[in-house]
Design a protein around this motif. Sequence first.
Motif, short mmCIF file in Angstrom:
data_model
loop_
_atom_site.label_atom_id
_atom_site.label_comp_id
_atom_site.label_asym_id
_atom_site.label_seq_id
_atom_site.Cartn_x
_atom_site.Cartn_y
_atom_site.Cartn_z
N UNK A 146 0.82 -1.22 0.00
CA UNK A 146 0.00 0.00 0.00
C UNK A 146 0.85 1.26 0.00
N UNK A 147 2.02 1.18 0.68
CA UNK A 147 2.80 2.39 0.89
C UNK A 147 4.29 2.07 0.86
N UNK A 148 5.06 2.90 0.15
CA UNK A 148 6.52 2.71 0.10
C UNK A 148 7.18 3.92 0.77
N UNK A 149 8.15 3.63 1.63
CA UNK A 149 8.89 4.67 2.36
C UNK A 149 10.37 4.52 2.00
N UNK A 150 10.87 5.28 1.00
CA UNK A 150 12.28 5.18 0.65
C UNK A 150 13.12 5.86 1.73
N UNK A 151 14.16 5.16 2.20
CA UNK A 151 15.02 5.75 3.22
C UNK A 151 16.02 6.71 2.61
N UNK A 152 16.75 6.26 1.61
CA UNK A 152 17.82 7.06 1.01
C UNK A 152 17.38 7.78 -0.25
N UNK A 153 18.30 8.55 -0.82
CA UNK A 153 17.98 9.41 -1.96
C UNK A 153 17.97 8.69 -3.30
N UNK A 154 18.73 7.56 -3.41
CA UNK A 154 18.96 6.98 -4.74
C UNK A 154 17.66 6.69 -5.48
N UNK A 155 16.78 5.92 -4.83
CA UNK A 155 15.55 5.53 -5.53
C UNK A 155 14.67 6.75 -5.79
N UNK A 156 14.72 7.72 -4.89
CA UNK A 156 13.85 8.91 -5.05
C UNK A 156 14.29 9.71 -6.28
N UNK A 157 15.62 9.92 -6.38
CA UNK A 157 16.14 10.68 -7.52
C UNK A 157 15.90 9.91 -8.82
N UNK A 158 15.92 8.58 -8.75
CA UNK A 158 15.65 7.76 -9.94
C UNK A 158 14.16 7.72 -10.32
N UNK A 159 13.32 8.29 -9.46
CA UNK A 159 11.91 8.38 -9.84
C UNK A 159 11.01 7.27 -9.31
N UNK A 190 11.45 14.92 -10.53
CA UNK A 190 11.78 16.29 -10.93
C UNK A 190 12.03 17.16 -9.69
N UNK A 191 11.18 16.99 -8.69
CA UNK A 191 11.32 17.77 -7.45
C UNK A 191 12.56 17.33 -6.68
N UNK A 192 12.92 16.07 -6.82
CA UNK A 192 14.09 15.53 -6.12
C UNK A 192 15.40 16.10 -6.67
N UNK A 193 15.30 16.92 -7.73
CA UNK A 193 16.52 17.59 -8.21
C UNK A 193 17.07 18.53 -7.14
N UNK A 194 16.25 18.87 -6.18
CA UNK A 194 16.74 19.65 -5.03
C UNK A 194 17.97 18.98 -4.44
N UNK A 195 17.99 17.64 -4.45
CA UNK A 195 19.17 16.90 -3.99
C UNK A 195 19.97 16.34 -5.16
N UNK A 196 19.31 15.95 -6.23
CA UNK A 196 19.95 15.23 -7.33
C UNK A 196 20.80 16.10 -8.23
N UNK A 218 15.01 17.91 3.98
CA UNK A 218 16.11 18.05 4.95
C UNK A 218 16.95 19.23 4.48
N UNK A 219 17.03 20.25 5.32
CA UNK A 219 17.82 21.43 5.00
C UNK A 219 19.15 21.31 5.74
N UNK A 220 20.25 21.24 5.00
CA UNK A 220 21.58 21.29 5.61
C UNK A 220 21.93 22.76 5.78
N UNK A 221 21.99 23.23 7.01
CA UNK A 221 22.15 24.67 7.25
C UNK A 221 23.51 24.99 7.86
N UNK A 278 18.32 17.97 1.02
CA UNK A 278 18.20 16.53 0.78
C UNK A 278 16.72 16.18 0.81
N UNK A 279 16.34 15.18 0.04
CA UNK A 279 14.91 14.90 -0.14
C UNK A 279 14.45 13.71 0.72
#
Length: 422
Positions: free
Chosen positions: A64-77, A95-101, A270-273, A286-287
């Motif tokens: 029902x629900x997927x929770x990606x931990x890291x950025x790789x799969x998110x940036x890959x779409x 596209x939005x994950x370009x904030x990190x990608x 995630x804002x690295x400040x 980071x997304x």
Amino acid sequence: MRVLVLGKGGRESAIVWKLSQSSIEKEIYTAPGNPFTAKFGKNININEEDIEGILKFAKEEKIDLVFPGGETSIVLGVADRLEEEGIKVFAPRAYTAKLEGSKVWAKEFMKKYAIPTADFEYFDKENFDEAVRFCEASKYPLVIKADGLAGGKGSVIVRNFKEAVKTLEEFLVKSKFGKASEKVVIEKFLRGEEVSLFVISDGNRWEKLGYVRDFKRLYDNDEGPNTGGMGSVAPIVLDKETESLIDETIINRTFEGLAKEGLRYRGILYFGLMITDGGPFVLEYNVRLGDPETQALLPILEGDLLEAVILVSEGRYKLGSLRLKENFYSCCVVIASRGYPEEPERGKEIFGIKEAEEVSLVFLSGVEERDGKLYTAGGRVLSVVGLGKSRVEAKSKAYKGVSRISFEGMHYRKDIGFPPTL
Ligand code: AMP
Ligand code: GLY
């Protein structure tokens, strides 16, 4: 509710642990997971980069629900693909994950919306000579960053022109990180206190979860090479003025900017400040959640994480449903293998986890189980988290836990704790 968490590190251990406490009836799967996540559900032998594999499994097993931990799969779409199939995802689309990608994209976004960030220029392969000339005319230190994902190794602080040219050659000419380093951002070095800020957003509203300090260097007193993170403490409390500057000039402008771009942000941002004398600046976006920040943050968050994540993925998050427990602190010490981060040893038997769990939480990461015994299987091996009603108690419980664990060549920092300033 059938939930699939993607990843195998300490962050994913903490996510699975927190999801498992939900009052919602659930089955938790983790791909590929580790011996800790296996205690709360089932590990599935699929890597996070294998988007087709994840999609196939999710469809077949009616996830029902997927929770990606890291950025790789998110940036890959992964979010784009799963949402097309009607599966909920706790992450933004590619596209939005370009904030990190893409650092170039993120820096241009910040410039466009007047979000404070270090002054910068960017260059690609074809403009190598121009990049060298820019470095020749610059003051040092400078920071050179690969545009794309580079497993946390893509940012280099260079102290002089010679180091700058060497890094430019590695990135642009020798393509050290492949396509990811064919473009670089060169930016001004900022001095200050670094802090990680986690914000949850459902595309319509956002809420701060908390500020966490991550200890990135390998050795005590912030010496040695950068790592994925050797420890973390939470919460970090900022003065009111800094906090309102962050709200106004960083968080509001970021979400307003995203809305103006027609982008819907769902998941954790995630804002690295860097908090400088001249105010707060964004070092990076980071997304996703951070590792090891998550191990410190989730144990002091009150509320049903699974319920919150479902509501976020439906665009209906209820503000206030996740909040920091009052007067409660956490300190996370990472135990790594000898040789980390370059060439970590593997295959050493780990002792004392049960004993450590009497005083602290122990989240596994680079660990393998064979015949009922646990062995090291990666650079960062365990995150030991102490909790308490004071900062002192949290730290002392973390180190008490650490003292009960042993394996050959184990390395950890002895100075993880709350910073005096901030
Ligand atoms: P990033 O890949 O952008 O997260 O950078 C990795 C690390 O490099 C950060 O966590 C900081 O410690 C450091 N860093 C990045 N950018 C800057 C900067 N402009 N000034 C000082 N330190 C930086
Ligand atoms: N702890 C830094 C990160 O997760 O990127």
